[in-house]
Scaffold this active site. Structure first.
Site, PDB file in Angstrom:
ATOM      1  N   PHE A 145     -41.419 -14.671 -51.225  1.00  0.00           N
ATOM      2  CA  PHE A 145     -41.452 -15.244 -52.566  1.00  0.00           C
ATOM      3  C   PHE A 145     -40.232 -14.801 -53.373  1.00  0.00           C
ATOM      4  O   PHE A 145     -39.577 -15.587 -54.010  1.00  0.00           O
ATOM      5  CB  PHE A 145     -42.713 -14.805 -53.299  1.00  0.00           C
ATOM      6  CG  PHE A 145     -43.938 -15.539 -52.849  1.00  0.00           C
ATOM      7  CD1 PHE A 145     -43.913 -16.900 -52.673  1.00  0.00           C
ATOM      8  CD2 PHE A 145     -45.123 -14.867 -52.603  1.00  0.00           C
ATOM      9  CE1 PHE A 145     -45.047 -17.594 -52.265  1.00  0.00           C
ATOM     10  CE2 PHE A 145     -46.258 -15.542 -52.192  1.00  0.00           C
ATOM     11  CZ  PHE A 145     -46.214 -16.908 -52.016  1.00  0.00           C
ATOM     12  N   GLU A 190     -66.227 -24.860 -56.002  1.00  0.00           N
ATOM     13  CA  GLU A 190     -65.686 -23.510 -56.102  1.00  0.00           C
ATOM     14  C   GLU A 190     -66.819 -22.493 -56.061  1.00  0.00           C
ATOM     15  O   GLU A 190     -67.996 -22.840 -56.180  1.00  0.00           O
ATOM     16  CB  GLU A 190     -64.882 -23.345 -57.406  1.00  0.00           C
ATOM     17  CG  GLU A 190     -65.694 -23.579 -58.668  1.00  0.00           C
ATOM     18  CD  GLU A 190     -64.836 -23.525 -59.923  1.00  0.00           C
ATOM     19  OE1 GLU A 190     -63.605 -23.371 -59.812  1.00  0.00           O
ATOM     20  OE2 GLU A 190     -65.404 -23.633 -61.020  1.00  0.00           O
TER      21      GLU A 190
END
Length: 215
Positions: free
Chosen positions: A1, A92
């Site tokens: 990243f 979720e």
């Protein structure tokens, strides 16, 4: 990243940096708290009792379905709503498992795919709650009444505390394995939808009253 985030190049590089920053944001805002919550709920040694004092929507409704025993305050018109498809993302917090387990496949399909609320009548018909309390003047009175009834039932049945904790562990064993797999699938499926921006557009339409829902 970090290697990508430090790049300075053409527009494609900038888009890559923006996309990775966006992904890191959603991983932090969606994946991390969901996994943490599920771990806390599933590893807790004592049975979890939910006092549903009114409507529960979205993530809070998912938390209700993770509890072992549910009580409702009938005069507060409680209901559960899982509006994921109408808001542009998917299930979720293990709701792809818990609804089917507690209400069956057909009812689970109706309430998840069609974003239909689970109203009081359906909750009662499917035995979703243990007791209903009417005439409670406020939340404190409701909570005290539930604590009293639980304590009385445990005392009347001479329940052994260690038996209760061990039984919860046994009952949740298979459920935990399924929840782990479902949570990974839910997160990896919902991330691209959030990355697309569709949920944000729909939330904005709701706030501007350009979109209607059963909220």
């Amino acid at each position: 990243f970090e290697a990508v985030a430090d790049m300075k190049g053409d527009d494609d590089d900038v888009k890559k940096v923006d996309k990775i920053a966006k992904l890191k944001k959603y991983l932090g805002n969606i994946a991390t708290p969901t996994i943490h919550m599920l771990q806390k709920f599933s590893l807790h040694k004592n049975p979890l009792i939910c006092n549903l004092n009114g409507p529960a929507i979205g993530f809070s409704a998912c938390m209700v379905m993770l509890c072992d025993i549910i009580n409702i305050r009938e005069n507060n018109k409680p209901y559960l709503l899982f509006p994921f498809t109408s808001l542009g993302f998917v299930t979720e917090a293990g709701s792809s498992i818990t609804l089917y387990q507690k209400m069956g496949i057909n009812m689970g399909n109706e309430h998840l795919i069609l974003s239909e609320p689970i109203k009081y009548e359906a909750m009662k018909r499917h035995g979703l709650f243990w007791k209903e309390y009417a005439g409670m003047k406020d939340t404190d009175e409701f909570n005290v009444a539930v604590q009293r009834d639980v304590a009385n039932d445990l005392k009347r049945n001479s329940a052994f505390p260690e038996s209760i904790t061990e039984m919860r562990r046994q009952l949740l064993y298979q459920m935990k394995q399924r929840l782990k797999a479902a949570t990974v699938d839910e997160i990896m499926t919902t991330l691209p939808l959030w990355m697309s921006g569709e949920p944000h557009r729909r939330f904005e339409q709701l706030s501007q009253k350009k979109r209607r829902h059963k909220l």
